[in-house]
Design an enzyme around this catalytic site. Structure first.
Site, PDB file in Angstrom:
ATOM      1  N   ASN A  50      44.669  78.519  73.476  1.00 55.61           N
ATOM      2  CA  ASN A  50      44.158  79.046  74.816  1.00 55.61           C
ATOM      3  C   ASN A  50      43.475  80.055  75.045  1.00 55.61           C
ATOM      4  OD1 ASN A  50      43.684  76.123  75.143  1.00 55.61           O
ATOM      5  ND2 ASN A  50      45.670  75.999  76.183  1.00 55.61           N
ATOM      6  N   ASN A  56      47.107  71.841  75.338  1.00 56.18           N
ATOM      7  CA  ASN A  56      47.471  71.471  76.903  1.00 56.18           C
ATOM      8  C   ASN A  56      45.798  71.009  77.701  1.00 56.18           C
ATOM      9  OD1 ASN A  56      50.380  71.436  77.164  1.00 56.18           O
ATOM     10  ND2 ASN A  56      49.861  74.256  76.593  1.00 56.18           N
ATOM     11  N   SER A  87      56.329  78.185  70.558  1.00 51.57           N
ATOM     12  CA  SER A  87      55.029  78.174  71.757  1.00 51.57           C
ATOM     13  C   SER A  87      54.461  76.599  71.208  1.00 51.57           C
ATOM     14  CB  SER A  87      53.737  79.022  71.738  1.00 51.57           C
ATOM     15  OG  SER A  87      53.171  79.457  70.869  1.00 51.57           O
ATOM     16  N   THR A  88      53.152  76.225  71.791  1.00 57.65           N
ATOM     17  CA  THR A  88      52.250  74.678  71.447  1.00 57.65           C
ATOM     18  C   THR A  88      51.930  75.423  70.233  1.00 57.65           C
ATOM     19  OG1 THR A  88      52.956  74.399  73.875  1.00 57.65           O
ATOM     20  CG2 THR A  88      51.124  72.651  72.134  1.00 57.65           C
ATOM     21  N   GLY A  89      51.474  76.450  70.345  1.00 59.37           N
ATOM     22  CA  GLY A  89      50.374  76.852  69.225  1.00 59.37           C
ATOM     23  C   GLY A  89      51.363  77.137  68.280  1.00 59.37           C
ATOM     24  N   TRP A  98      45.887  85.281  70.802  1.00 58.75           N
ATOM     25  CA  TRP A  98      45.397  86.807  71.489  1.00 58.75           C
ATOM     26  C   TRP A  98      46.886  86.845  73.055  1.00 58.75           C
ATOM     27  CZ3 TRP A  98      44.635  90.801  69.051  1.00 58.75           C
ATOM     28  CH2 TRP A  98      44.528  92.381  69.624  1.00 58.75           C
ATOM     29  N   HIS A 118      58.739  81.308  76.400  1.00 61.53           N
ATOM     30  CA  HIS A 118      58.002  81.723  74.891  1.00 61.53           C
ATOM     31  C   HIS A 118      58.469  83.653  74.220  1.00 61.53           C
ATOM     32  CE1 HIS A 118      56.456  77.901  74.498  1.00 61.53           C
ATOM     33  NE2 HIS A 118      56.116  77.974  75.511  1.00 61.53           N
TER      34      HIS A 118
HETATM   35  N1  CTP Z   1      48.144  81.966  73.009  1.00 61.89           N
HETATM   36  C1  CTP Z   1      48.044  82.795  72.622  1.00 61.89           C
HETATM   37  N2  CTP Z   1      48.138  83.734  73.776  1.00 61.89           N
HETATM   38  C2  CTP Z   1      47.816  83.752  75.222  1.00 61.89           C
HETATM   39  C3  CTP Z   1      47.355  81.879  75.225  1.00 61.89           C
HETATM   40  C4  CTP Z   1      48.007  81.102  74.178  1.00 61.89           C
HETATM   41  O1  CTP Z   1      48.170  83.323  71.269  1.00 61.89           O
HETATM   42  N3  CTP Z   1      46.413  84.533  75.541  1.00 61.89           N
HETATM   43  C5  CTP Z   1      48.353  79.973  71.762  1.00 61.89           C
HETATM   44  C6  CTP Z   1      49.690  80.253  72.300  1.00 61.89           C
HETATM   45  O2  CTP Z   1      50.103  79.709  70.942  1.00 61.89           O
HETATM   46  C7  CTP Z   1      49.783  78.812  72.613  1.00 61.89           C
HETATM   47  C8  CTP Z   1      48.556  78.476  72.601  1.00 61.89           C
HETATM   48  O3  CTP Z   1      47.973  79.020  72.680  1.00 61.89           O
HETATM   49  O4  CTP Z   1      51.135  78.307  72.871  1.00 61.89           O
HETATM   50  C9  CTP Z   1      48.268  77.373  73.683  1.00 61.89           C
HETATM   51  O5  CTP Z   1      48.344  77.952  74.867  1.00 61.89           O
HETATM   52  P1  CTP Z   1      48.748  77.377  76.203  1.00 61.89           P
HETATM   53  O6  CTP Z   1      48.115  76.528  76.384  1.00 61.89           O
HETATM   54  O7  CTP Z   1      48.818  78.136  77.291  1.00 61.89           O
HETATM   55  O8  CTP Z   1      50.601  76.829  75.598  1.00 61.89           O
HETATM   56  P2  CTP Z   1      51.815  77.263  75.754  1.00 61.89           P
HETATM   57  O9  CTP Z   1      51.706  78.443  77.139  1.00 61.89           O
HETATM   58  O10 CTP Z   1      52.607  77.360  74.599  1.00 61.89           O
HETATM   59  O11 CTP Z   1      52.369  76.121  76.996  1.00 61.89           O
HETATM   60  P3  CTP Z   1      53.645  75.948  76.907  1.00 61.89           P
HETATM   61  O12 CTP Z   1      54.817  77.401  78.131  1.00 61.89           O
HETATM   62  O13 CTP Z   1      53.900  74.981  78.176  1.00 61.89           O
HETATM   63  O14 CTP Z   1      54.749  75.497  75.899  1.00 61.89           O
END
Ligand code: CTP
Length: 319
Positions: free
Chosen positions: A109, A132, A241-243, A263, A293
């Protein structure tokens, strides 16, 4: 960012060493990237020693009866009761049973997706995983519309849908679920205490409105297994993380995994500001040290896998 890096890349079948800052690294790697099928197979086999996405992606109906008590995965002293509604929504068989895809997209995201023009490319993959319940319609040029598998942490209900406390938030949420259109909605309901009220409301909405989604709830062992896999590869990630969870699951059923929207840095390679999420005002600061995370470490790991041809990480515009 901006660091000088040396990377080995497979370019037209031969290995090349590329030196330069982040931007040159990604230019070269995007042009020259090739999947390394034997490495993909090796990773699939290694991951399988810890988890099997077919099984661990969701508990199934026969795992529980209504009224059973579940200990939260990351908070074993606290428990949850399996309600009739929850039980009715557990799948009979794994939603990934016997699934195989040539190419998959895992869409994170990050704001790096904004102005990327990656929507068409993302939608062209055989299986698209999103995180999400991120909004799509207003950003479709950059993120696409297609979705086969969508995660939803319970916290999203509070953060993006006002805890479903009023009718307009509830209707907005229902419309978002209707867009899933018979694809999988993956709800990590058993990780930590806190979101159970939201999970129950979501489940009731799905049942009462007869929404066309295929719900799935990750197994109680998934997160430990994923952590174990990365740990044996010397990467200590307490709360993947979810990703990263999605990439790890995808190794089971995708021959080529393409990551977008990963990123976790507040600026891009040229120093421009990058939003934490492409769709809201959450601040990166909030997640960097205070959050659970370790996304920058995850990113470094994924970047290394990209350069070996295990996955393809896109952090620039799609052409
Ligand atoms: N992600 C990323 N860089 C960002 C935001 C997100 O690499 N700036 C990746 C992460 O792997 C993340 C995934 O995109 O898990 C989905 O984003 P998000 O919905 O923000 O997930 P989480 O923050 O992992 O949600 P949570 O903390 O609730 O698990």
């Amino acid at each position: 960012d901006g660091e000088l890096i040396t990377s080995r890349l497979m370019v037209n079948g031969s290995e090349k060493i590329v030196r330069g800052g982040m931007s040159s690294f990604f230019q070269h790697s995007v042009e020259g990237w090739r999947v390394n099928p034997s490495l993909v197979l090796m990773i699939r086999k290694d991951v399988l020693r810890f988890l099997d996405a077919e099984r661990d992606v969701s508990v199934v109906k026969s795992s529980f009866k209504p009224g059973d008590t579940i200990h939260y995965v990351l908070d074993r002293r606290r428990t949850l009761n399996v309600s009739h509604t929850l039980h009715s929504l557990l799948p009979d068989v794994s939603p990934l049973k016997n699934k195989r895809f040539r190419t998959c997209a895992v869409v994170g995201n990050s704001g790096v997706l904004l102005n990327s023009g990656c929507g068409k490319e993302i939608d062209s993959h055989d299986f698209v995983i999103r995180c999400n319940l991120a909004p799509l319609a207003e950003f479709s040029e950059d993120v696409g519309l297609r979705s086969d598998f969508t995660t939803m942490n319970p916290s999203v209900i509070q953060r993006a849908y006002g805890g479903l406390r009023n009718a307009s938030d509830t209707e907005r949420f229902v419309r978002r679920l209707q867009m899933l259109n018979d694809s999988v909605l993956w709800i990590p309901a058993f990780m930590v205490k806190g979101g159970e009220r939201h999970v129950e409301s979501v489940n009731e909405i799905i049942v009462n409105r007869k929404l066309n989604v295929r719900t799935a709830y990750p197994s109680l062992r998934l997160i430990h297994a994923v952590r174990g896999y990365w740990l044996t590869n010397k990467i200590n990630i307490k709360r993947p993380s979810t990703g990263l969870l999605m990439y790890t699951l995808a190794t089971r059923f995708c021959d080529e995994i393409h990551l977008y929207g990963f990123w976790p840095f507040p600026r891009d390679a040229d120093g421009n500001v990058v939003k934490y999420h492409y769709y809201d005002m959450l601040k990166y600061r909030y997640f960097s040290s205070a959050g659970p995370h370790r996304m920058p470490l995850e990113f470094k790991t994924l970047k290394a896998l990209h350069s070996k041809g295990a996955l393809k990480l896109t952090t620039s515009k799609c052409v």
